[in-house]
Each structure stands twice: as structure tokens, then as C-alpha cells.
Design an enzyme around this catalytic site. Sequence first.
Site, PDB file in Angstrom:
ATOM      1  N   TYR A 157      -5.050  -2.534   5.405  1.00  0.00           N
ATOM      2  CA  TYR A 157      -6.306  -1.859   5.741  1.00  0.00           C
ATOM      3  C   TYR A 157      -6.096  -0.350   5.705  1.00  0.00           C
ATOM      4  CZ  TYR A 157     -10.377  -0.340   8.441  1.00  0.00           C
ATOM      5  OH  TYR A 157     -11.522   0.290   8.866  1.00  0.00           O
ATOM      6  N   SER A 186     -11.867   5.897   7.775  1.00  0.00           N
ATOM      7  CA  SER A 186     -11.476   5.442   9.104  1.00  0.00           C
ATOM      8  C   SER A 186     -10.427   6.385   9.654  1.00  0.00           C
ATOM      9  CB  SER A 186     -10.896   4.015   9.004  1.00  0.00           C
ATOM     10  OG  SER A 186     -10.267   3.622  10.206  1.00  0.00           O
TER      11      SER A 186
END
Length: 253
Positions: A162, A149
Site C-alpha cells: 500500500y 496518503s
Amino acid sequence: MTRRLEGTVALVTGASSGIGHATALELAREGASVALVGRREDRLTDLAAEISSAGGQALVVPADITDAQAAAAAVERTVEGLGRLDTLVNNAGLMLLGPTPGADLNDWQRMVDINLMGLLHATHAAVPHLVKAAADGPRQVADIVNISSLNGRNAYAMMAVYTATKFGVTGFSEALRQELAKQHVRVSVIEPGSVDTELRTHNSEAVQQLLNAGLGDVERLQSQDVADTVGYIVTRPRHVAVAELLVRPTEQA
């Protein structure tokens, strides 16, 4: 059009929706037989039917890769059912956002289990088969593509754990790349910006509103955009390795 992955086998985790679904279709279009790994068997079955109807071959492999034995069994079932393994796409992921103080520790554990440990489990089981494929396969090269990501290189408030998992994915990918390079097993990491998938819908309505407000009217990436990136990476000639690709919406700051 030349099917550049003809004769190869790919395994895609998190194939039941979003990026995984689109990636499985993309690899099948390029001629790969595809093992579809995920927890929602009904969706995997529908995807397999779509691939088969287009002339491809797909194997449904229901599995929870947060369990190391289940991940290893999924890899073995792929090799037994499709004959080999040339490409692993570690896509399965979970994004649960919010303030760090007072956060639910179960949410943190779930993200670590899926985003990081699931990827490690699948990779650990797949590497011996990928090394073999690179040595005797039709393309003389094999690939591991890890979906990280933008959070794998930048840290943001409300996304601490995350982000920690995605930094882990990015770091692991580079270290493993160095280990496997001489054996022609390429390790790549893709870092997408905002993608229009169901990933953000796992969050509360309040968190989703904050995400939407932060992006404004930015046109998000689609799953196919990331699938195209996977397809680009794994169809490069044997001597070309794409180690890292950041892909974001044009308007995302």
C-alpha cells in the site's frame, strides 16, 4: 455565496463512497458540473440525485478505471455529456494490509491496479482535455488532484505494498506538475492521515483491530475534511498552485 467553479466540469473517481462522495458534493456546491465515476452504479445514481436536488448537475459514469480503455471511455463520456473537463480528482483507492511474508499476491496486484494504474489511466486520458480547458476555459486554469496518503511520505510495517503505491502517486504527481506547469494545469497531491471511511473495512478483523489499537482514541478525519481540502486547492487563483498538502488528525503522531 459566489460559486467559484461555475461553468467548469469535474470528474471524480471513486465517487460512490467516502472521500469521493464528499468531494463530488463539495465541487457541485462550488458550481461545477460533476462526473461521478465508480463501479457501484446504484450509489452513483443516488449521489447524482442528491446533487440534482440541490440545483447542481451530475453525470453517472459507471467504470472500472483499472482497465485503460474503460478509464479513457469514462473521460470521453464526461466531455461528451458535460461539454468539457477542467478538474480531475483521482480518489479511487484500496488498502489491504498485513505482513509481507506470505501475503496474497492478488491483494498486491489489486492495490497496484487501483491505487496506481487506475490513477495513471484516468490522468493519461484527461490531460489533453485539461490542457484545452486551461487555454480556453472560464478560469484559464485546470487541476489534477491526486489523493495519496500519509503513507505516500512515511513507510510503516504491515503496509508495505500500500505504501509503495502511495509513494508512486506522490512521485508521479510532482513529476507531472513540472511537466504541465507552463500550461496552467496544476497538479496537486493530498496526503491524508487516518480518515473515518470504509477503506479500512476491506481488511480482516484482526488487521482492523491493530489499526484501531495503533490510533487509540484519536479523533479521525472525516471525508468532508479531505473534500474541503480539495475544494481549497481547486479554487485558488490562477497564479497559485498548491503542490502538496499533508492533512492529518490533530492528535495523530
